[in-house]
Design a protein around this motif. Structure first.
Motif, PDB file in Angstrom:
ATOM      1  N   SER A 159       0.879  -1.164   0.000  1.00  0.00           N
ATOM      2  CA  SER A 159       0.000   0.000   0.000  1.00  0.00           C
ATOM      3  C   SER A 159       0.917   1.215   0.000  1.00  0.00           C
ATOM      4  CB  SER A 159      -0.920  -0.018   1.223  1.00  0.00           C
ATOM      5  OG  SER A 159      -0.164   0.106   2.418  1.00  0.00           O
ATOM      6  N   GLN A 160       0.390   2.384   0.303  1.00  0.00           N
ATOM      7  CA  GLN A 160       1.218   3.590   0.275  1.00  0.00           C
ATOM      8  C   GLN A 160       2.408   3.506   1.236  1.00  0.00           C
ATOM      9  OE1 GLN A 160       2.733   6.567  -0.950  1.00  0.00           O
ATOM     10  NE2 GLN A 160       0.620   6.961  -1.536  1.00  0.00           N
ATOM     11  N   ASN A 296      -0.170   3.799  10.452  1.00  0.00           N
ATOM     12  CA  ASN A 296      -0.164   3.643   8.998  1.00  0.00           C
ATOM     13  C   ASN A 296      -0.652   2.243   8.603  1.00  0.00           C
ATOM     14  OD1 ASN A 296       0.892   6.223   8.778  1.00  0.00           O
ATOM     15  ND2 ASN A 296       3.013   5.534   8.555  1.00  0.00           N
ATOM     16  N   GLU A 300      -4.110   1.487   6.469  1.00  0.00           N
ATOM     17  CA  GLU A 300      -3.970   1.081   5.074  1.00  0.00           C
ATOM     18  C   GLU A 300      -4.224  -0.410   4.839  1.00  0.00           C
ATOM     19  OE1 GLU A 300      -0.822   4.597   3.792  1.00  0.00           O
ATOM     20  OE2 GLU A 300      -0.261   2.499   3.512  1.00  0.00           O
TER      21      GLU A 300
END
Length: 761
Positions: A159-160, A296, A300
């Motif tokens: 993911s990011q 995070n 995500e």
């Protein structure tokens, strides 16, 4: 739940797009992984903070732990010709000519535990494994390979801010996952300042890593979550200088002890695995804290569905690729085009947690307010085409990148915009102050969603740092003297272009005093042109030209990553004046002809990394950026058809779909951006100007979808590999010639090229 709901809503239109077309399937991440391309084949999302990719011989230890000195070959951590993989790390540059990153290497193994990677020729005594390209798959946001030594299938996606690993193990009571905090790209034994690992429970590990590589002071935090509880774990601390080492040996800290710190730290997790059992790992990064990394991860990837993460990332790529829809002559052209878009949209990378927190240049924690903060600015490369490309199809992101640069300026003790920056570090790599080009180009193209007064202030400040790379002499003498500062001609020429950018910015906002000052500075290129030899030539501080001069040599001649032939064509802001200096249009055209047709003797390729045969056509060096505008200079002569001829020749010679399909370092997307512009039929010779030079498109048709809601259709009639010349160009039915403006492009409509096999003179 809120994060999951919002993500699901955001991805709905992406899945709708993917049902219509799947351009992401044309992406080949292996392009550029052989020889000088320096790309990586692993998983990432557009502009992602995580680049999860295999490293092959990056570590290059001998069995006694000594580093063998390889740096340049492994800027991206992977070389296609290597036969072994050392593991999978979470951060990589794409296409650079310098090394760093390679943080937090993970390697799954079975059998006897080794914590040294071994060597490529003796990997049986280390944790690295042999592999075959037959068992390797590299796609957008997905990488898969079989580790032959362990019969383990490794799969990666992202993911990011989170890397997602999936390892399929054989049946074993000795299955391991190694976390090597010592590994990395660039001088590994001396790179680590400190590492720390904390075992929170039997599925969660947190920690951080501080390094002094290319980025002199860089800290990355992590949170690592494992899908299956490990039965035991341990550490190896190889730091002989650890002052606490003797104390800790009073009890066993190496096995099942909940924390460890040191410069040369490695960790392992032990498992029992069944046949074909999948062990999954989520590895989140943060520039700020381990708690930031955990947040995070929760935001995500709150689940353990590998395929879901893979598919979501691929849909993010599809959304970006849909901004340009192309019809090409061949399947390979489409592969090259969409892989170029892929490489162009890897960097710069998002650099902040989900709450906007990031570490600034001052090493303090900041929060991005109203913008996305980015890092990895290779500006000497990317000001030429990558950021101008963003002004066409990524204007919102590009404005945020400039806001990130202005934040960098605020945090800089020098009060300077970035030169080459990453992860809260300024590397001061290469020359020029080319952030001013990005700002001027955005303003010229009406993409100035930032504080333009502050931007102009930052541009002026950056151009007046007396202690920076010969600027003191440049301001005083009108050139950089070679006896005071090396690569003097290149610096003089690039400073002059940057000064023109500042002048254009000042003119736009009515600052005539600044405009006049910098317009005068922008003419300093004339001070290093020697009319007696017809080349730009290094000058000494006494005003004389350097006596020893070879225009084809790259060493000691006043140039960087080029020679006098290449740099004597670098006045992008005033081609008319350059042509006049060279004796007029006819003589200048012949000079360009000779550049492309001449043969460089072998002696000019000895002992150099700057110019190699990989990126050369005659003496035209496509593998190095100072030449990227050169083929378009024919448009300022009476022979524009030679631009058409040359760009089609370059694009076929320098790009193809194999692992060695790039004719030089991709340089965080610059080589790819050149390909995209040239394939579409126009190019920004002088960023900071609203004009593009027209060329010869490679596509048959293209549709550009702009953020302003308008469409531009490009149609190359009678297109073929032989019909490289342009008979006529029409914009919305009206004939145009040689140039097109940014406003004309962004207003949309139809741009039609009528192609022919003969030049239209």
């Amino acid at each position: 739940m809120r994060h999951k709901f919002l993500l699901s809503i955001a991805l709905l239109p992406l899945f709708s797009i993917a049902q219509k077309t799947q351009n992401f399937k044309y992406i080949r991440p292996l392009i550029g992984t052989e020889r000088m391309g320096h790309t990586f084949p692993g998983a990432t999302v557009p502009f992602g903070s995580v680049q999860l990719s295999p490293d092959t011989d990056t570590i290059s230890y001998e069995l006694d732990g000594k580093y063998n000195g390889k740096v340049y070959e492994y800027c991206a951590g992977y070389q296609y010709e290597d036969k072994t993989i050392t593991g999978f790390s979470h951060t990589h540059f794409s296409g650079t000519g310098h090394s760093d990153l390679g943080d937090f290497l993970i390697m799954p193994t079975t059998g006897e535990l080794f914590l040294n990677p071994g060597t490529a020729t003796n990997h049986a005594k280390g944790y690295r494994s042999a592999y075959s390209h037959k068992n390797e798959i590299a796609e957008a946001n997905y990488y898969k390979v079989k580790l032959d030594d362990y019969n383990i299938t490794a799969e990666l996606t992202t993911s990011q801010r989170v890397g997602f690993h999936q390892y399929t193990f054989p049946k074993s009571e000795k299955s391991h996952v190694i976390l090597d905090l010592m590994a990395g790209i660039y001088n590994h034994n001396e790179k680590n300042v400190w590492t720390f690992v904390r075992v929170e429970n039997d599925t969660l590990i947190t920690g951080y890593r501080q390094t002094q590589g290319w980025g002199r002071t860089r800290t990355v935090y992590f949170a690592m979550s494992v899908s299956k509880p490990f039965k035991s774990y341990g550490f190896q601390n190889n730091d002989d200088k650890n002052i606490y080492k003797g104390f800790w040996r009073k009890f066993d800290q190496s096995k099942n002890f909940p924390e460890m710190a040191g410069r040369k730290l490695k960790m392992y997790l032990d498992f029992d695995t069944n046949e074909n059992e999948k062990v999954k790992i989520k590895f989140a990064l943060s520039p700020v804290s381990t708690s930031g990394a955990l947040e995070n991860m929760k935001a995500e990837i709150p689940h353990w569905d590998f395929e879901k993460t893979k598919n979501e990332g691929q849909m993010l790529w599809e959304k970006e690729l849909q901004k340009i829809e192309v019809e090409t002559i061949s399947e390979e052209d489409k592969i090259n085009f969409y892989t170029s878009m892929y490489h162009a949209f890897i960097n710069p990378t998002v650099y902040m947690d989900v709450d906007g927190s990031y570490k600034g240049l001052d090493q303090n924690v900041h929060k991005a307010d109203g913008f996305t903060n980015y890092t990895t600015f290779s500006l000497w490369d990317t000001y030429r085409a990558l950021h101008p490309l963003f002004n066409v199809i990524q204007p919102k992101r590009n404005a945020d990148m400039i806001k990130s640069m202005l934040a960098h300026y605020d945090q800089s003790v020098h009060k300077a915009l970035p030169v080459w920056s990453h992860y809260a570090n300024e590397n001061w790599c290469m020359i020029g102050y080319h952030a001013v080009s990005l700002i001027a180009d955005a303003v010229a193209k009406n993409n100035a969603d930032f504080d333009t007064n502050k931007a102009l202030e930052a541009m002026i400040s950056s151009s007046n740092l007396d202690y920076y790379d010969g600027l003191e002499y440049y301001k005083k003498l009108g050139y950089v003297p070679e006896d005071k500062n090396g690569a003097s001609v290149s610096k003089t020429l690039e400073y002059a272009y940057d000064d023109w950018c500042i002048a254009q910015m000042a003119k736009k906002f009515g600052r005539n005093d600044i405009y006049e000052t910098y317009s005068k500075r922008a003419e300093n290129y004339k001070n290093v042109f020697d009319s007696t030899v017809g080349f730009m030539r290094p000058k000494l501080s006494d005003g004389s030209f350097k006596k020893e001069f070879d225009p084809m040599d790259t060493h000691g001649q006043g140039f960087i990553e080029g020679n006098a032939w290449n740099y004597s064509l670098y006045v992008p802001h005033n081609p008319e004046s350059l042509i006049e200096l060279n004796g007029g249009k006819e003589k200048f055209s012949k000079h360009l002809d000779e550049l492309f047709s001449m043969n460089l003797p072998d002696k000019y390729f000895a002992n150099t990394e700057d110019i190699t045969r990989d990126g050369i056509i005659g003496n035209y060096v496509h593998g190095n950026e100072p030449s990227h505008h050169v083929a378009y200079l024919y448009n300022w002569t009476n022979q524009p058809w030679k631009t058409q001829e040359k760009v089609r020749m370059i694009i076929k010679r320098m790009y193809h779909s194999g692992p060695d399909g790039l004719g030089g370092n991709d340089d965080t997307g610059q080589m790819s951006a050149w390909y995209i512009f040239t394939s579409l039929g126009f190019y920004p010779v002088a960023p900071g100007s609203p004009d593009y030079a027209l060329g010869s498109p490679l596509v048959k048709k293209a549709t550009l979808r702009f953020e302003n809601g308008k469409l531009l259709e490009i149609d190359a009639k009678n297109q073929s590999d032989k019909n490289v010349y342009v008979k006529k160009i029409e914009l919305n039915g009206k004939e145009i010639s040689k140039f097109i403006t940014h406003e004309q492009l962004m207003n949309g409509g139809k741009l039609t090229f009528y192609m022919d096999k003969k030049p239209s003179k």
